[in-house]
Design a protein around this motif. Structure first.
Motif, mmCIF file in Angstrom:
data_model
loop_
_atom_site.group_PDB
_atom_site.id
_atom_site.type_symbol
_atom_site.label_atom_id
_atom_site.label_comp_id
_atom_site.label_asym_id
_atom_site.label_seq_id
_atom_site.Cartn_x
_atom_site.Cartn_y
_atom_site.Cartn_z
ATOM 1 N N ASN A 69 0.841 -1.196 0.000
ATOM 2 C CA ASN A 69 0.000 0.000 0.000
ATOM 3 C C ASN A 69 0.878 1.248 0.000
ATOM 4 O O ASN A 69 1.843 1.350 0.758
ATOM 5 N N LEU A 70 0.529 2.209 -0.858
ATOM 6 C CA LEU A 70 1.340 3.426 -0.988
ATOM 7 C C LEU A 70 1.388 4.241 0.307
ATOM 8 O O LEU A 70 2.353 4.962 0.548
ATOM 9 N N ALA A 99 -8.241 1.828 -8.721
ATOM 10 C CA ALA A 99 -7.797 1.543 -10.098
ATOM 11 C C ALA A 99 -8.801 2.100 -11.105
ATOM 12 O O ALA A 99 -9.337 1.392 -11.950
ATOM 13 N N GLY A 101 -8.450 5.612 -12.481
ATOM 14 C CA GLY A 101 -8.008 6.819 -13.198
ATOM 15 C C GLY A 101 -8.208 8.079 -12.378
ATOM 16 O O GLY A 101 -8.167 9.188 -12.898
ATOM 17 N N ALA A 103 -6.412 8.595 -9.386
ATOM 18 C CA ALA A 103 -5.215 8.737 -8.554
ATOM 19 C C ALA A 103 -5.478 8.461 -7.074
ATOM 20 O O ALA A 103 -4.879 9.086 -6.195
ATOM 21 N N GLY A 105 -4.718 5.919 -5.029
ATOM 22 C CA GLY A 105 -3.560 5.488 -4.234
ATOM 23 C C GLY A 105 -2.569 6.630 -4.050
ATOM 24 O O GLY A 105 -2.028 6.816 -2.959
ATOM 25 N N ASP A 108 -3.761 9.155 -1.386
ATOM 26 C CA ASP A 108 -3.601 8.646 -0.018
ATOM 27 C C ASP A 108 -2.138 8.780 0.400
ATOM 28 O O ASP A 108 -1.833 9.172 1.534
ATOM 29 N N ASP A 139 2.251 10.510 -9.901
ATOM 30 C CA ASP A 139 1.133 11.420 -9.610
ATOM 31 C C ASP A 139 1.162 11.976 -8.186
ATOM 32 O O ASP A 139 0.347 12.832 -7.840
HETATM 33 P P1 ATP Z 1 -3.931 6.584 -11.379
HETATM 34 O O1 ATP Z 1 -5.023 7.530 -11.753
HETATM 35 O O2 ATP Z 1 -2.750 7.232 -10.698
HETATM 36 O O3 ATP Z 1 -3.560 5.592 -12.450
HETATM 37 P P2 ATP Z 1 -5.752 4.773 -10.260
HETATM 38 O O4 ATP Z 1 -6.936 5.495 -9.730
HETATM 39 O O5 ATP Z 1 -5.884 4.201 -11.635
HETATM 40 O O6 ATP Z 1 -4.512 5.714 -10.196
HETATM 41 P P3 ATP Z 1 -5.317 3.509 -7.728
HETATM 42 O O7 ATP Z 1 -6.674 3.635 -7.154
HETATM 43 O O8 ATP Z 1 -4.264 4.403 -7.234
HETATM 44 O O9 ATP Z 1 -5.372 3.577 -9.334
HETATM 45 O O10 ATP Z 1 -4.906 1.973 -7.491
HETATM 46 C C1 ATP Z 1 -4.048 1.238 -8.313
HETATM 47 C C2 ATP Z 1 -3.465 0.059 -7.543
HETATM 48 O O11 ATP Z 1 -2.659 0.551 -6.483
HETATM 49 C C3 ATP Z 1 -4.504 -0.850 -6.930
HETATM 50 O O12 ATP Z 1 -4.502 -2.060 -7.603
HETATM 51 C C4 ATP Z 1 -4.083 -1.032 -5.464
HETATM 52 O O13 ATP Z 1 -3.916 -2.373 -5.093
HETATM 53 C C5 ATP Z 1 -2.764 -0.278 -5.322
HETATM 54 N N1 ATP Z 1 -2.763 0.597 -4.114
HETATM 55 C C6 ATP Z 1 -1.728 0.800 -3.291
HETATM 56 N N2 ATP Z 1 -2.046 1.644 -2.305
HETATM 57 C C7 ATP Z 1 -3.315 2.013 -2.505
HETATM 58 C C8 ATP Z 1 -4.228 2.872 -1.810
HETATM 59 N N3 ATP Z 1 -3.872 3.528 -0.691
HETATM 60 N N4 ATP Z 1 -5.451 3.037 -2.323
HETATM 61 C C9 ATP Z 1 -5.802 2.395 -3.467
HETATM 62 N N5 ATP Z 1 -5.007 1.567 -4.142
HETATM 63 C C10 ATP Z 1 -3.775 1.358 -3.669
#
Ligand code: ATP
Length: 294
Positions: A69-70, A99, A101, A103, A105, A108, A139
């Motif tokens: 987890n970030l 996941a 789009g 951002a 993770g 957080d 990001d």
């Molecule tokens: P981006 O827009 O930067 O591509 P995203 O919205 O597509 O982000 P995130 O929700 O950040 O994607 O999640 C991508 C992956 O990161 C997930 O598969 C998850 O397992 C991992 N991850 C790590 N830490 C977190 C967190 N705090 N919250 C959500 N996902 C996390």
């Protein structure tokens, strides 16, 4: 006396533009994006612990709460970089679709960097926090800066823009899973449309939301739509329900629409929820100087 605990709001972002300028030697893509924070947020509780540990819990059983987890990575990095010998407890209440789009993770992660700076009175500047964030994700620096921003490079070169016009934002994440890596892999960079980013920046400055909507463009959208036509259907539905503009955010699959009135936005939310049978539909507002106290 410093704080012993903090409650933080980690807000989502949307792309007003996403332009791909080229592919770099290291495999990353050279991007030019106008990013906008929205008020849809995760809530993070963060507290000092006397014993030297990092603990993280979340409301989603399937989300990793260990060093994958970030947030955990951010706490580890800050502890080692600043020699913090006490522990950190974090509780994440996730609302932002994962996941998607948006951002989620990265925001957080950004909140934890800002939170630990405050909690341990490190006195870091925005630039110092952004440099730490960059070690954890492209990001993350933007999520520390927040607001209306031009992001270049792989997303780490940031320029603050005038605030985005006030409006309601409808977000809908369809029930499909998009792999960001495969979206970039299928992208044919020799055959791309490029948005007039400078023109849109001028429209934002004028507060002309209609003109912004006319010019906004996401180079990844056509790739993702090919695999998930539901994205085009959601866009069409948003426009049909009165959105001034609608687009996919990041590599998707979340679609957003801008509405000027609350009632109109709420009616659209109900209609989108009913039509696409997804719970992940939210009505929020853009985050700027006027709305950041919400
Ligand atoms: P981006 O827009 O930067 O591509 P995203 O919205 O597509 O982000 P995130 O929700 O950040 O994607 O999640 C991508 C992956 O990161 C997930 O598969 C998850 O397992 C991992 N991850 C790590 N830490 C977190 C967190 N705090 N919250 C959500 N996902 C996390």
């Amino acid at each position: 006396m410093g704080y012993h605990y903090l409650n933080l709001r980690a807000r989502a972002k949307i792309n007003i533009t996403l332009d791909v300028l080229g592919r770099r030697e290291d495999g990353y893509h050279e991007l030019k994006m106008i990013m906008q924070t929205v008020n849809l947020c995760d809530n993070i509780f963060i507290k000092k612990l006397s014993e030297d540990t990092i603990t993280l819990s979340t409301n989603l059983s399937w989300l990793p709460s260990d060093s994958r987890n970030l947030m955990y990575k951010a706490a580890e990095l800050m502890k080692s970089r600043f020699g913090i010998k006490t522990g950190i407890l974090m509780e994440l209440t996730k609302t932002i679709p994962v996941a998607a789009g948006l951002a989620g993770g990265s925001t957080d992660c950004a909140a934890v960097i800002v939170g630990i700076d405050r909690l341990f009175e490190l006195g870091l500047t925005m630039d110092e926090m952004c440099a730490l964030g960059e070690e954890l994700g492209a990001d993350v620096p933007y999520c520390i800066m927040r607001g209306t921003v031009l992001a270049e490079g792989i997303g780490e070169r940031l320029t603050r823009l005038p605030p985005f016009p006030d409006c309601f934002v409808l977000l809908c994440k369809p029930n499909v899973n998009v792999s960001t890596a495969s979206v970039y892999k299928s992208l044919d960079i020799s055959d791309l449309h490029h948005p007039d980013t400078d023109g849109i920046i001028a429209d934002i400055k004028k507060g002309d939301l209609k003109a912004v909507c006319g010019g906004m463009y996401n180079a990844l959208e056509s790739v993702t739509v090919k695999n998930y036509p539901v994205i085009a259907d959601i866009k069409a539905k948003m426009l049909e329900t009165g959105a001034i503009g609608s687009m996919m955010s990041g590599s998707g699959p979340t679609v957003f629409g801008f509405y000027t009135g609350y009632e109109e936005g709420l009616a659209a939310l109900k209609e989108v929820r009913r039509t696409f049978r997804t719970k992940e539909v939210y009505l929020t507002t853009v985050f700027n100087e006027r709305t950041h106290l919400l």
